[in-house]
Write a protein that holds these residues in place. Structure first.
Motif, short mmCIF file in Angstrom:
data_model
loop_
_atom_site.label_atom_id
_atom_site.label_comp_id
_atom_site.label_asym_id
_atom_site.label_seq_id
_atom_site.Cartn_x
_atom_site.Cartn_y
_atom_site.Cartn_z
N PRO A 20 0.84 -1.20 0.00
CA PRO A 20 0.00 0.00 0.00
C PRO A 20 0.87 1.26 0.00
O PRO A 20 1.99 1.25 0.51
N LEU A 21 0.34 2.31 -0.57
CA LEU A 21 1.01 3.60 -0.60
C LEU A 21 0.30 4.53 0.38
O LEU A 21 -0.91 4.72 0.29
N PHE A 22 1.05 5.08 1.32
CA PHE A 22 0.51 6.07 2.25
C PHE A 22 0.98 7.43 1.79
O PHE A 22 2.18 7.65 1.60
N LEU A 23 0.03 8.34 1.57
CA LEU A 23 0.37 9.69 1.13
C LEU A 23 -0.27 10.72 2.05
O LEU A 23 -1.41 10.53 2.51
N ASP A 24 0.45 11.79 2.29
CA ASP A 24 -0.10 12.94 2.99
C ASP A 24 -0.66 13.88 1.94
O ASP A 24 0.07 14.40 1.09
N LEU A 25 -1.98 14.09 1.97
CA LEU A 25 -2.68 14.95 1.03
C LEU A 25 -3.14 16.20 1.74
O LEU A 25 -3.15 16.25 2.97
N ASP A 26 -3.55 17.17 0.96
CA ASP A 26 -4.23 18.35 1.50
C ASP A 26 -5.65 18.34 0.96
O ASP A 26 -5.85 18.30 -0.26
N GLN A 27 -6.62 18.31 1.87
CA GLN A 27 -8.01 18.48 1.46
C GLN A 27 -8.28 19.98 1.50
O GLN A 27 -8.04 20.63 2.52
N MET A 28 -8.76 20.52 0.39
CA MET A 28 -8.99 21.96 0.32
C MET A 28 -10.39 22.26 0.85
O MET A 28 -11.39 21.87 0.26
N LEU A 29 -10.43 22.93 2.02
CA LEU A 29 -11.72 23.29 2.61
C LEU A 29 -12.33 24.48 1.89
O LEU A 29 -13.54 24.62 1.81
N ASP A 30 -11.46 25.37 1.41
CA ASP A 30 -11.85 26.46 0.53
C ASP A 30 -10.61 26.82 -0.28
O ASP A 30 -9.60 26.11 -0.23
N GLU A 31 -10.65 27.92 -1.00
CA GLU A 31 -9.56 28.28 -1.90
C GLU A 31 -8.20 28.43 -1.21
O GLU A 31 -7.16 28.19 -1.81
#
Length: 157
Positions: A20-31
């Protein structure tokens, strides 16, 4: 693609395993507001066309989506997908990334995904199951039989 397609499973031709690949993402709550989130990408050689992505929430339940491997691969370099899953490259900046948009009736989420580790991991999945062979051994007869017959009701003893 987030529905279970287990009746389409193919027998495993290779015993190679892609971790499995574990990645740290950013979820954009707004712009301007990113929320860091961890995601786990899973490859199953029995269903090579589908990548399972589990978004690991710090609080509350995780969210699981099944996304076409080709959609993810194409989305690293060009607009890919339509409907509830879309992916496209972000504008050039210090860390190459792509945008992953997931939509359903309940949720709409935009994630910034680092491109390099995802591309390397997807390349490893294609070495195990090349794109041109991923549909070869699928059980289409069983899938169509289940689709046409509908779900089987449990029998009472």
């Amino acid at each position: 693609m987030h529905r279970d397609q287990s009746s389409l499973k193919a027998p495993t031709a290779s015993h190679e395993v892609v971790s499995p690949l574990f990645l740290d993402l950013d979820q954009m709550l707004d712009e301007f507001t990113p929320l860091p989130i961890r995601a786990e990408f899973h490859f199953d050689a029995d269903m090579p066309a589908v990548i399972t992505v589990e978004f690991l929430a710090e609080r509350g339940p995780s969210l699981v989506w099944r996304i076409g491997r080709e959609l993810l691969h194409r989305g690293l370099t060009a607009m890919s997908g339509c409907g509830d899953v879309r992916m496209w490259p972000a504008l050039p900046r210090e860390r190459p990334s792509s945008w992953l948009l997931l939509e359903s009736q309940e949720v709409e989420a935009l994630f910034e995904v680092p491109s390099a580790p995802l591309e390397q991991w997807l390349d490893a999945t294609y070495r195990v199951s090349p794109a041109e062979t991923e549909m070869d051994a699928l059980n289409w007869d069983g899938f169509l039989r289940q689709l046409l017959d509908g779900p089987v009701a449990p029998t009472a003893d």
